[in-house]
Design an enzyme around this catalytic site. Sequence first.
Site, mmCIF file in Angstrom:
data_model
loop_
_atom_site.group_PDB
_atom_site.id
_atom_site.type_symbol
_atom_site.label_atom_id
_atom_site.label_comp_id
_atom_site.label_asym_id
_atom_site.label_seq_id
_atom_site.Cartn_x
_atom_site.Cartn_y
_atom_site.Cartn_z
ATOM 1 N N SER A 118 -2.199 -18.190 7.268
ATOM 2 C CA SER A 118 -1.511 -19.480 7.379
ATOM 3 C C SER A 118 -1.767 -20.373 6.172
ATOM 4 O O SER A 118 -2.828 -20.297 5.531
ATOM 5 C CB SER A 118 -2.019 -20.183 8.631
ATOM 6 O OG SER A 118 -1.669 -21.529 8.621
ATOM 7 N N ALA A 119 -0.825 -21.294 5.938
ATOM 8 C CA ALA A 119 -1.011 -22.338 4.922
ATOM 9 C C ALA A 119 -2.208 -23.226 5.267
ATOM 10 O O ALA A 119 -2.706 -23.947 4.402
ATOM 11 C CB ALA A 119 0.246 -23.189 4.847
ATOM 12 N N TYR A 149 -8.875 -23.712 12.938
ATOM 13 C CA TYR A 149 -7.803 -22.710 12.899
ATOM 14 C C TYR A 149 -7.689 -22.141 11.482
ATOM 15 O O TYR A 149 -7.600 -20.919 11.297
ATOM 16 C CB TYR A 149 -6.494 -23.391 13.329
ATOM 17 C CG TYR A 149 -5.239 -22.571 13.091
ATOM 18 C CD1 TYR A 149 -4.899 -21.499 13.905
ATOM 19 C CD2 TYR A 149 -4.364 -22.909 12.048
ATOM 20 C CE1 TYR A 149 -3.732 -20.765 13.686
ATOM 21 C CE2 TYR A 149 -3.196 -22.191 11.830
ATOM 22 C CZ TYR A 149 -2.895 -21.116 12.649
ATOM 23 O OH TYR A 149 -1.737 -20.395 12.429
ATOM 24 N N LYS A 153 -8.505 -18.254 10.002
ATOM 25 C CA LYS A 153 -7.526 -17.473 9.238
ATOM 26 C C LYS A 153 -8.167 -16.963 7.940
ATOM 27 O O LYS A 153 -7.975 -15.818 7.544
ATOM 28 C CB LYS A 153 -6.298 -18.335 8.902
ATOM 29 C CG LYS A 153 -5.398 -18.624 10.088
ATOM 30 C CD LYS A 153 -4.613 -17.381 10.506
ATOM 31 C CE LYS A 153 -3.631 -17.645 11.612
ATOM 32 N NZ LYS A 153 -3.139 -16.400 12.235
ATOM 33 N N ALA A 193 6.681 -29.130 14.622
ATOM 34 C CA ALA A 193 7.538 -30.287 14.313
ATOM 35 C C ALA A 193 9.049 -30.018 14.411
ATOM 36 O O ALA A 193 9.762 -30.789 15.076
ATOM 37 C CB ALA A 193 7.167 -30.853 12.943
ATOM 38 N N LYS A 200 13.522 -33.798 20.825
ATOM 39 C CA LYS A 200 13.548 -35.253 21.015
ATOM 40 C C LYS A 200 14.931 -35.820 20.682
ATOM 41 O O LYS A 200 15.447 -36.669 21.400
ATOM 42 C CB LYS A 200 12.490 -35.917 20.118
ATOM 43 C CG LYS A 200 11.065 -35.638 20.602
ATOM 44 C CD LYS A 200 10.037 -36.252 19.668
ATOM 45 C CE LYS A 200 8.628 -35.822 20.045
ATOM 46 N NZ LYS A 200 7.599 -36.432 19.219
ATOM 47 N N THR A 219 4.171 -34.972 4.506
ATOM 48 C CA THR A 219 5.199 -34.019 4.051
ATOM 49 C C THR A 219 4.847 -32.577 4.443
ATOM 50 O O THR A 219 3.671 -32.223 4.557
ATOM 51 C CB THR A 219 5.366 -34.069 2.515
ATOM 52 O OG1 THR A 219 4.076 -33.895 1.921
ATOM 53 C CG2 THR A 219 5.998 -35.370 2.079
ATOM 54 N N ARG A 284 1.959 -31.010 2.389
ATOM 55 C CA ARG A 284 1.829 -29.543 2.231
ATOM 56 C C ARG A 284 3.190 -28.988 1.836
ATOM 57 O O ARG A 284 4.218 -29.398 2.365
ATOM 58 C CB ARG A 284 1.357 -28.915 3.541
ATOM 59 C CG ARG A 284 1.339 -27.400 3.489
ATOM 60 C CD ARG A 284 0.668 -26.811 4.702
ATOM 61 N NE ARG A 284 -0.751 -27.089 4.743
ATOM 62 C CZ ARG A 284 -1.486 -27.125 5.855
ATOM 63 N NH1 ARG A 284 -0.933 -26.913 7.016
ATOM 64 N NH2 ARG A 284 -2.773 -27.364 5.795
HETATM 65 P P1 NAD Z 1 3.146 -17.573 18.834
HETATM 66 O O1 NAD Z 1 2.112 -18.387 19.516
HETATM 67 O O2 NAD Z 1 4.554 -17.707 19.274
HETATM 68 O O3 NAD Z 1 2.755 -16.035 18.881
HETATM 69 C C1 NAD Z 1 1.446 -15.583 18.988
HETATM 70 C C2 NAD Z 1 1.389 -14.590 20.115
HETATM 71 O O4 NAD Z 1 0.054 -14.087 20.231
HETATM 72 C C3 NAD Z 1 1.744 -15.211 21.492
HETATM 73 O O5 NAD Z 1 2.834 -14.539 22.086
HETATM 74 C C4 NAD Z 1 0.476 -15.003 22.311
HETATM 75 O O6 NAD Z 1 0.707 -14.714 23.674
HETATM 76 C C5 NAD Z 1 -0.175 -13.833 21.584
HETATM 77 N N1 NAD Z 1 -1.603 -13.783 21.888
HETATM 78 C C6 NAD Z 1 -2.501 -14.782 21.816
HETATM 79 N N2 NAD Z 1 -3.695 -14.357 22.227
HETATM 80 C C7 NAD Z 1 -3.552 -13.052 22.565
HETATM 81 C C8 NAD Z 1 -4.431 -12.072 23.083
HETATM 82 N N3 NAD Z 1 -5.712 -12.360 23.335
HETATM 83 N N4 NAD Z 1 -3.938 -10.840 23.324
HETATM 84 C C9 NAD Z 1 -2.640 -10.544 23.096
HETATM 85 N N5 NAD Z 1 -1.763 -11.430 22.593
HETATM 86 C C10 NAD Z 1 -2.211 -12.680 22.343
HETATM 87 O O7 NAD Z 1 3.008 -17.913 17.272
HETATM 88 P P2 NAD Z 1 3.987 -17.592 16.064
HETATM 89 O O8 NAD Z 1 4.552 -18.871 15.617
HETATM 90 O O9 NAD Z 1 4.876 -16.466 16.411
HETATM 91 O O10 NAD Z 1 2.942 -17.120 14.965
HETATM 92 C C11 NAD Z 1 2.658 -15.740 14.716
HETATM 93 C C12 NAD Z 1 1.494 -15.643 13.748
HETATM 94 O O11 NAD Z 1 1.817 -16.331 12.540
HETATM 95 C C13 NAD Z 1 0.207 -16.259 14.256
HETATM 96 O O12 NAD Z 1 -0.871 -15.476 13.853
HETATM 97 C C14 NAD Z 1 0.166 -17.607 13.581
HETATM 98 O O13 NAD Z 1 -1.161 -18.074 13.433
HETATM 99 C C15 NAD Z 1 0.806 -17.289 12.246
HETATM 100 N N6 NAD Z 1 1.416 -18.479 11.629
HETATM 101 C C16 NAD Z 1 2.536 -19.018 12.176
HETATM 102 C C17 NAD Z 1 3.087 -20.155 11.596
HETATM 103 C C18 NAD Z 1 4.323 -20.790 12.159
HETATM 104 O O14 NAD Z 1 4.781 -21.777 11.593
HETATM 105 N N7 NAD Z 1 4.887 -20.307 13.238
HETATM 106 C C19 NAD Z 1 2.504 -20.726 10.464
HETATM 107 C C20 NAD Z 1 1.355 -20.142 9.942
HETATM 108 C C21 NAD Z 1 0.827 -19.004 10.515
#
Ligand code: NAD
Length: 333
Positions: A118-119, A149, A153, A193, A200, A219, A284
Amino acid sequence: MKKILVCGAGGFIGHHLVKRLKSEGSFVIGVDLKYPEFNQTAADKFVIGDLRMPETWQKLECDGFDEMYQLAADMGGAGYLFSGKYDADILHNSAMINLYACEYAARWKMGKVFYASSACVYPVENQEDPNNPNCKEDSVYPAHPDSDYGFEKLFSERVYQAFSREYGIKAKIARFHGIFGPEGTYTGGKEKAPAAIARKVAEAPDGGTIEIWGDGKQTRSFLYVDQCVEAVMRLMASQDFDGPVNIGSEEMVSINQLAEITMEIAGKKLSIKHIEGPLGVRGRNSDNTLIRQKLGWAPDAPLKDGMKKTYDWVVNQLSSQKVKTAEGSKTAV
Ligand code: NAD
Protein backbone atom coordinates in the site's frame (compact mmCIF):
# COMPACT_ATOMS: atom_id res chain seq x y z
CA MET A 1 -3.82 -23.43 -18.69
CA LYS A 2 -2.29 -21.53 -15.78
CA LYS A 3 -3.28 -22.63 -12.27
CA ILE A 4 -3.78 -19.68 -9.96
CA LEU A 5 -4.66 -19.09 -6.30
CA VAL A 6 -6.23 -15.74 -5.34
CA CYS A 7 -6.25 -14.96 -1.61
CA GLY A 8 -8.80 -12.30 -0.70
CA ALA A 9 -10.94 -13.28 -3.72
CA GLY A 10 -14.10 -12.24 -1.88
CA GLY A 11 -12.80 -8.68 -1.51
CA PHE A 12 -13.13 -5.73 -3.84
CA ILE A 13 -9.91 -5.93 -5.89
CA GLY A 14 -9.61 -9.73 -5.54
CA HIS A 15 -13.07 -10.20 -7.07
CA HIS A 16 -12.22 -8.00 -10.08
CA LEU A 17 -8.86 -9.73 -10.45
CA VAL A 18 -10.50 -13.19 -10.52
CA LYS A 19 -12.80 -12.00 -13.33
CA ARG A 20 -9.81 -10.84 -15.36
CA LEU A 21 -7.82 -14.04 -14.74
CA LYS A 22 -10.79 -16.16 -15.77
CA SER A 23 -11.31 -14.07 -18.91
CA GLU A 24 -7.77 -15.03 -19.88
CA GLY A 25 -8.52 -18.73 -19.51
CA SER A 26 -6.75 -19.61 -16.25
CA PHE A 27 -7.95 -22.12 -13.68
CA VAL A 28 -8.60 -20.05 -10.55
CA ILE A 29 -9.12 -21.01 -6.91
CA GLY A 30 -10.33 -18.17 -4.71
CA VAL A 31 -10.13 -18.13 -0.94
CA ASP A 32 -11.58 -15.66 1.55
CA LEU A 33 -13.55 -15.41 4.78
CA LYS A 34 -16.57 -14.53 2.67
CA TYR A 35 -17.96 -14.64 -0.87
CA PRO A 36 -17.90 -11.41 -2.93
CA GLU A 37 -20.58 -9.14 -1.54
CA PHE A 38 -22.25 -7.79 -4.68
CA ASN A 39 -21.87 -10.45 -7.37
CA GLN A 40 -21.04 -14.11 -7.92
CA THR A 41 -17.39 -15.04 -8.08
CA ALA A 42 -15.95 -16.10 -11.44
CA ALA A 43 -13.53 -18.51 -9.71
CA ASP A 44 -13.62 -22.22 -10.63
CA LYS A 45 -13.50 -23.09 -6.96
CA PHE A 46 -14.08 -20.82 -3.98
CA VAL A 47 -12.89 -21.85 -0.53
CA ILE A 48 -14.32 -20.13 2.54
CA GLY A 49 -11.49 -20.14 5.03
CA ASP A 50 -9.48 -18.11 7.50
CA LEU A 51 -5.98 -17.51 6.13
CA ARG A 52 -4.63 -16.84 9.63
CA MET A 53 -5.05 -20.56 10.25
CA PRO A 54 -2.60 -23.18 8.92
CA GLU A 55 -5.52 -25.63 8.45
CA THR A 56 -6.94 -23.37 5.72
CA TRP A 57 -3.62 -23.33 3.86
CA GLN A 58 -3.25 -27.10 4.21
CA LYS A 59 -6.71 -27.63 2.69
CA LEU A 60 -5.92 -25.51 -0.38
CA GLU A 61 -3.42 -27.99 -1.88
CA CYS A 62 -1.89 -25.70 -4.51
CA ASP A 63 1.30 -27.67 -5.08
CA GLY A 64 2.98 -26.68 -8.32
CA PHE A 65 0.53 -23.84 -9.11
CA ASP A 66 1.82 -21.15 -11.48
CA GLU A 67 0.76 -18.03 -9.60
CA MET A 68 -0.60 -16.80 -6.31
CA TYR A 69 -2.09 -13.34 -5.70
CA GLN A 70 -2.21 -12.33 -2.04
CA LEU A 71 -4.74 -9.56 -1.43
CA ALA A 72 -6.31 -10.70 1.84
CA ALA A 73 -5.89 -8.14 4.61
CA ASP A 74 -7.71 -6.65 7.55
CA MET A 75 -8.61 -3.56 5.62
CA GLY A 76 -10.84 -0.50 5.53
CA GLY A 77 -10.97 3.20 4.80
CA ALA A 78 -9.66 6.01 7.02
CA GLY A 79 -12.47 5.43 9.52
CA TYR A 80 -11.10 1.95 10.17
CA LEU A 81 -7.35 2.24 9.58
CA PHE A 82 -6.62 5.59 11.23
CA SER A 83 -8.95 5.62 14.21
CA GLY A 84 -6.34 3.91 16.41
CA LYS A 85 -8.99 1.49 17.70
CA TYR A 86 -8.18 -1.54 15.56
CA ASP A 87 -4.37 -1.52 15.30
CA ALA A 88 -3.77 -4.76 17.21
CA ASP A 89 -6.19 -6.66 14.96
CA ILE A 90 -4.84 -5.05 11.78
CA LEU A 91 -1.22 -5.92 12.67
CA HIS A 92 -1.96 -9.40 13.94
CA ASN A 93 -4.45 -10.52 11.31
CA SER A 94 -2.62 -9.29 8.21
CA ALA A 95 0.84 -10.34 9.41
CA MET A 96 -0.43 -13.86 10.16
CA ILE A 97 -1.92 -14.11 6.67
CA ASN A 98 1.29 -12.96 5.00
CA LEU A 99 3.58 -15.18 7.08
CA TYR A 100 1.57 -18.25 6.12
CA ALA A 101 1.29 -17.04 2.52
CA CYS A 102 5.07 -17.00 2.18
CA GLU A 103 5.52 -20.31 3.98
CA TYR A 104 2.97 -22.10 1.78
CA ALA A 105 4.11 -20.42 -1.45
CA ALA A 106 7.59 -21.82 -0.72
CA ARG A 107 6.26 -25.30 0.18
CA TRP A 108 4.11 -25.42 -2.94
CA LYS A 109 6.98 -24.15 -5.12
CA MET A 110 4.59 -21.51 -6.45
CA GLY A 111 5.86 -20.02 -9.71
CA LYS A 112 5.23 -16.36 -8.88
CA VAL A 113 3.63 -14.59 -5.94
CA PHE A 114 1.95 -11.18 -6.08
CA TYR A 115 1.67 -9.17 -2.87
CA ALA A 116 -0.68 -6.17 -2.53
CA SER A 117 1.15 -3.58 -0.44
CA SER A 118 0.00 0.00 0.00
CA ALA A 119 0.87 3.68 -0.41
CA CYS A 120 0.45 3.76 3.38
CA VAL A 121 4.06 2.52 3.69
CA TYR A 122 5.50 5.97 2.86
CA PRO A 123 6.95 8.18 5.62
CA VAL A 124 4.56 10.68 7.13
CA GLU A 125 7.17 13.50 6.85
CA ASN A 126 7.06 13.24 3.05
CA GLN A 127 3.31 13.72 2.95
CA GLU A 128 2.79 16.88 4.99
CA ASP A 129 2.53 19.29 2.06
CA PRO A 130 -0.78 18.60 0.30
CA ASN A 131 0.56 20.06 -2.96
CA ASN A 132 3.86 18.27 -3.05
CA PRO A 133 3.88 14.80 -1.48
CA ASN A 134 6.80 12.47 -2.19
CA CYS A 135 5.81 8.84 -2.78
CA LYS A 136 8.76 7.68 -4.84
CA GLU A 137 9.38 3.99 -4.20
CA ASP A 138 12.88 4.54 -2.80
CA SER A 139 11.72 7.22 -0.32
CA VAL A 140 10.18 4.53 1.90
CA TYR A 141 13.20 4.28 4.27
CA PRO A 142 13.87 5.40 6.97
CA ALA A 143 10.49 3.89 7.72
CA HIS A 144 7.85 6.06 9.32
CA PRO A 145 4.37 5.20 8.02
CA ASP A 146 1.54 7.15 9.65
CA SER A 147 -0.36 4.00 10.70
CA ASP A 148 0.17 0.49 11.99
CA TYR A 149 -1.56 -0.67 8.81
CA GLY A 150 1.36 0.89 6.88
CA PHE A 151 3.95 -0.69 9.20
CA GLU A 152 2.43 -4.14 8.67
CA LYS A 153 2.51 -3.67 4.89
CA LEU A 154 6.18 -2.68 5.04
CA PHE A 155 7.05 -5.58 7.36
CA SER A 156 5.26 -7.99 5.03
CA GLU A 157 7.03 -6.57 1.96
CA ARG A 158 10.25 -7.57 3.74
CA VAL A 159 8.91 -11.05 4.49
CA TYR A 160 8.12 -11.60 0.78
CA GLN A 161 11.52 -10.22 -0.23
CA ALA A 162 13.36 -12.41 2.29
CA PHE A 163 11.43 -15.51 1.17
CA SER A 164 12.27 -14.61 -2.43
CA ARG A 165 15.98 -14.47 -1.60
CA GLU A 166 16.10 -17.51 0.64
CA TYR A 167 13.26 -19.79 -0.52
CA GLY A 168 12.95 -18.81 -4.19
CA ILE A 169 9.28 -17.74 -4.16
CA LYS A 170 9.73 -14.93 -6.78
CA ALA A 171 7.55 -12.31 -5.12
CA LYS A 172 6.27 -9.25 -6.98
CA ILE A 173 5.15 -6.33 -4.88
CA ALA A 174 2.88 -3.41 -5.74
CA ARG A 175 1.93 -0.45 -3.56
CA PHE A 176 -1.69 0.41 -4.38
CA HIS A 177 -2.90 4.01 -4.14
CA GLY A 178 -6.64 4.54 -3.54
CA ILE A 179 -8.23 1.88 -5.74
CA PHE A 180 -11.95 2.40 -6.36
CA GLY A 181 -14.81 1.30 -8.57
CA PRO A 182 -18.10 -0.58 -8.67
CA GLU A 183 -18.66 -3.59 -6.40
CA GLY A 184 -16.62 -2.09 -3.58
CA THR A 185 -17.76 -1.41 -0.01
CA TYR A 186 -19.75 1.85 -0.03
CA THR A 187 -21.26 1.91 3.43
CA GLY A 188 -20.81 0.49 6.94
CA GLY A 189 -17.55 2.15 8.08
CA LYS A 190 -14.94 0.33 5.96
CA GLU A 191 -15.66 2.26 2.74
CA LYS A 192 -13.04 4.58 1.23
CA ALA A 193 -13.40 8.20 0.10
CA PRO A 194 -14.66 7.76 -3.52
CA ALA A 195 -17.37 5.25 -2.56
CA ALA A 196 -18.32 7.20 0.58
CA ILE A 197 -18.63 10.46 -1.37
CA ALA A 198 -20.58 8.75 -4.16
CA ARG A 199 -23.04 7.45 -1.54
CA LYS A 200 -23.35 10.78 0.26
CA VAL A 201 -23.97 12.66 -3.00
CA ALA A 202 -26.45 10.03 -4.18
CA GLU A 203 -28.40 10.19 -0.92
CA ALA A 204 -28.52 13.98 -0.63
CA PRO A 205 -31.43 15.88 -2.19
CA ASP A 206 -30.44 18.56 -4.70
CA GLY A 207 -29.54 21.71 -2.75
CA GLY A 208 -28.77 19.65 0.38
CA THR A 209 -25.55 19.14 2.36
CA ILE A 210 -22.93 16.41 2.60
CA GLU A 211 -20.39 15.93 5.37
CA ILE A 212 -16.66 15.56 4.77
CA TRP A 213 -14.01 14.72 7.34
CA GLY A 214 -11.50 17.52 8.02
CA ASP A 215 -11.22 20.67 5.90
CA GLY A 216 -11.35 18.63 2.68
CA LYS A 217 -8.05 20.13 1.53
CA GLN A 218 -6.17 16.87 2.12
CA THR A 219 -5.06 15.50 -1.26
CA ARG A 220 -5.10 11.97 -2.71
CA SER A 221 -5.12 10.19 -6.04
CA PHE A 222 -7.52 7.42 -6.98
CA LEU A 223 -7.18 4.64 -9.53
CA TYR A 224 -10.07 2.84 -11.19
CA VAL A 225 -10.05 -0.88 -10.37
CA ASP A 226 -9.79 -2.19 -13.97
CA GLN A 227 -6.68 -0.07 -14.50
CA CYS A 228 -5.22 -1.43 -11.27
CA VAL A 229 -5.81 -5.02 -12.41
CA GLU A 230 -4.16 -4.26 -15.76
CA ALA A 231 -1.05 -2.95 -13.98
CA VAL A 232 -0.95 -6.01 -11.71
CA MET A 233 -1.09 -8.30 -14.77
CA ARG A 234 1.80 -6.43 -16.37
CA LEU A 235 3.88 -6.68 -13.22
CA MET A 236 3.25 -10.43 -13.01
CA ALA A 237 4.11 -10.87 -16.70
CA SER A 238 7.39 -8.98 -16.40
CA GLN A 239 10.45 -11.20 -16.65
CA ASP A 240 12.92 -9.00 -14.84
CA PHE A 241 11.04 -6.49 -12.67
CA ASP A 242 9.60 -7.43 -9.26
CA GLY A 243 8.91 -4.03 -7.60
CA PRO A 244 8.02 -2.76 -5.08
CA VAL A 245 6.26 -0.39 -7.44
CA ASN A 246 3.45 2.14 -7.10
CA ILE A 247 0.19 1.27 -8.81
CA GLY A 248 -1.87 4.43 -8.72
CA SER A 249 -2.90 7.55 -10.54
CA GLU A 250 -0.98 10.81 -10.66
CA GLU A 251 -4.19 12.84 -10.98
CA MET A 252 -4.07 14.32 -7.49
CA VAL A 253 -7.24 15.97 -6.14
CA SER A 254 -8.34 17.37 -2.80
CA ILE A 255 -11.27 15.61 -1.15
CA ASN A 256 -13.31 18.78 -1.75
CA GLN A 257 -12.49 18.51 -5.48
CA LEU A 258 -13.50 14.85 -5.48
CA ALA A 259 -16.84 15.89 -3.99
CA GLU A 260 -17.23 18.62 -6.65
CA ILE A 261 -16.49 16.12 -9.45
CA THR A 262 -19.11 13.75 -8.02
CA MET A 263 -21.72 16.53 -7.72
CA GLU A 264 -21.11 17.43 -11.36
CA ILE A 265 -21.63 13.80 -12.38
CA ALA A 266 -24.83 13.66 -10.32
CA GLY A 267 -26.04 17.01 -11.64
CA LYS A 268 -26.58 18.23 -8.06
CA LYS A 269 -25.54 21.40 -6.22
CA LEU A 270 -24.70 20.53 -2.63
CA SER A 271 -23.01 22.34 0.28
CA ILE A 272 -20.12 20.70 2.07
CA LYS A 273 -20.08 20.65 5.86
CA HIS A 274 -16.64 19.88 7.27
CA ILE A 275 -16.68 17.75 10.38
CA GLU A 276 -14.07 16.09 12.59
CA GLY A 277 -12.93 12.62 11.60
CA PRO A 278 -9.88 10.40 11.09
CA LEU A 279 -7.84 11.75 8.19
CA GLY A 280 -4.50 10.07 7.46
CA VAL A 281 -1.69 12.09 5.88
CA ARG A 282 -2.16 15.62 4.51
CA GLY A 283 -1.15 14.85 0.94
CA ARG A 284 -0.55 11.72 -1.13
CA ASN A 285 -0.08 11.09 -4.81
CA SER A 286 1.28 8.19 -6.79
CA ASP A 287 4.67 8.71 -8.44
CA ASN A 288 4.51 6.65 -11.62
CA THR A 289 8.02 7.28 -12.93
CA LEU A 290 9.19 3.75 -12.12
CA ILE A 291 6.16 1.87 -13.44
CA ARG A 292 6.19 3.89 -16.69
CA GLN A 293 9.84 3.09 -17.13
CA LYS A 294 9.71 -0.62 -16.20
CA LEU A 295 6.27 -1.72 -17.40
CA GLY A 296 5.24 1.03 -19.84
CA TRP A 297 2.00 1.42 -17.87
CA ALA A 298 -0.04 4.52 -17.06
CA PRO A 299 -3.77 4.93 -16.33
CA ASP A 300 -5.68 5.24 -19.61
CA ALA A 301 -8.68 7.28 -18.39
CA PRO A 302 -9.23 10.23 -16.05
CA LEU A 303 -10.66 10.06 -12.52
CA LYS A 304 -13.98 11.49 -13.67
CA ASP A 305 -14.69 8.49 -15.93
CA GLY A 306 -14.18 5.99 -13.11
CA MET A 307 -16.15 8.16 -10.69
CA LYS A 308 -19.08 8.20 -13.12
CA LYS A 309 -19.16 4.39 -13.27
CA THR A 310 -18.83 4.17 -9.49
CA TYR A 311 -21.53 6.78 -8.87
CA ASP A 312 -23.96 5.03 -11.22
CA TRP A 313 -23.30 1.72 -9.51
CA VAL A 314 -23.83 3.19 -6.02
CA VAL A 315 -27.11 4.81 -7.15
CA ASN A 316 -28.23 1.42 -8.43
CA GLN A 317 -27.29 -0.28 -5.17
CA LEU A 318 -29.18 2.29 -3.12
CA SER A 319 -32.32 1.94 -5.21
CA SER A 320 -32.29 -1.87 -5.10
CA GLN A 321 -31.76 -1.55 -1.32
CA LYS A 322 -34.90 0.63 -1.16
CA VAL A 323 -36.89 -1.89 -3.18
CA LYS A 324 -35.75 -4.69 -0.84
CA THR A 325 -36.73 -2.67 2.25
CA ALA A 326 -40.14 -1.86 0.74
CA GLU A 327 -40.70 -5.52 -0.14
CA GLY A 328 -39.60 -6.53 3.37
CA SER A 329 -42.10 -4.18 5.01
CA LYS A 330 -44.93 -5.45 2.73
CA THR A 331 -44.12 -9.02 3.80
CA ALA A 332 -44.08 -7.95 7.45
CA VAL A 333 -47.56 -6.40 7.08
P1 NAD B 1 -11.07 -5.79 0.75
O1 NAD B 1 -11.22 -5.55 2.21
O2 NAD B 1 -12.25 -5.60 -0.12
O3 NAD B 1 -10.48 -7.24 0.49
C1 NAD B 1 -9.69 -7.92 1.41
C2 NAD B 1 -10.28 -9.29 1.59
O4 NAD B 1 -9.47 -10.03 2.52
C3 NAD B 1 -11.71 -9.28 2.17
O5 NAD B 1 -12.62 -9.93 1.31
C4 NAD B 1 -11.57 -10.04 3.48
O6 NAD B 1 -12.69 -10.85 3.81
C5 NAD B 1 -10.33 -10.88 3.22
N1 NAD B 1 -9.74 -11.32 4.48
C6 NAD B 1 -9.43 -10.56 5.56
N2 NAD B 1 -8.96 -11.33 6.54
C7 NAD B 1 -8.96 -12.61 6.07
C8 NAD B 1 -8.61 -13.86 6.63
N3 NAD B 1 -8.15 -13.94 7.88
N4 NAD B 1 -8.75 -14.96 5.87
C9 NAD B 1 -9.23 -14.89 4.61
N5 NAD B 1 -9.58 -13.73 4.02
C10 NAD B 1 -9.46 -12.60 4.75
O7 NAD B 1 -9.86 -4.84 0.28
P2 NAD B 1 -9.40 -4.42 -1.18
O8 NAD B 1 -9.71 -3.00 -1.34
O9 NAD B 1 -9.88 -5.40 -2.17
O10 NAD B 1 -7.82 -4.55 -1.02
C11 NAD B 1 -7.10 -5.72 -1.44
C12 NAD B 1 -5.66 -5.59 -0.99
O11 NAD B 1 -5.08 -4.41 -1.53
C13 NAD B 1 -5.48 -5.50 0.51
O12 NAD B 1 -4.35 -6.22 0.89
C14 NAD B 1 -5.29 -4.03 0.76
O13 NAD B 1 -4.54 -3.79 1.94
C15 NAD B 1 -4.53 -3.62 -0.49
N6 NAD B 1 -4.71 -2.19 -0.80
C16 NAD B 1 -5.92 -1.75 -1.24
C17 NAD B 1 -6.08 -0.39 -1.50
C18 NAD B 1 -7.39 0.15 -1.99
O14 NAD B 1 -7.47 1.35 -2.23
N7 NAD B 1 -8.42 -0.64 -2.13
C19 NAD B 1 -5.02 0.50 -1.33
C20 NAD B 1 -3.80 0.00 -0.87
C21 NAD B 1 -3.65 -1.35 -0.63
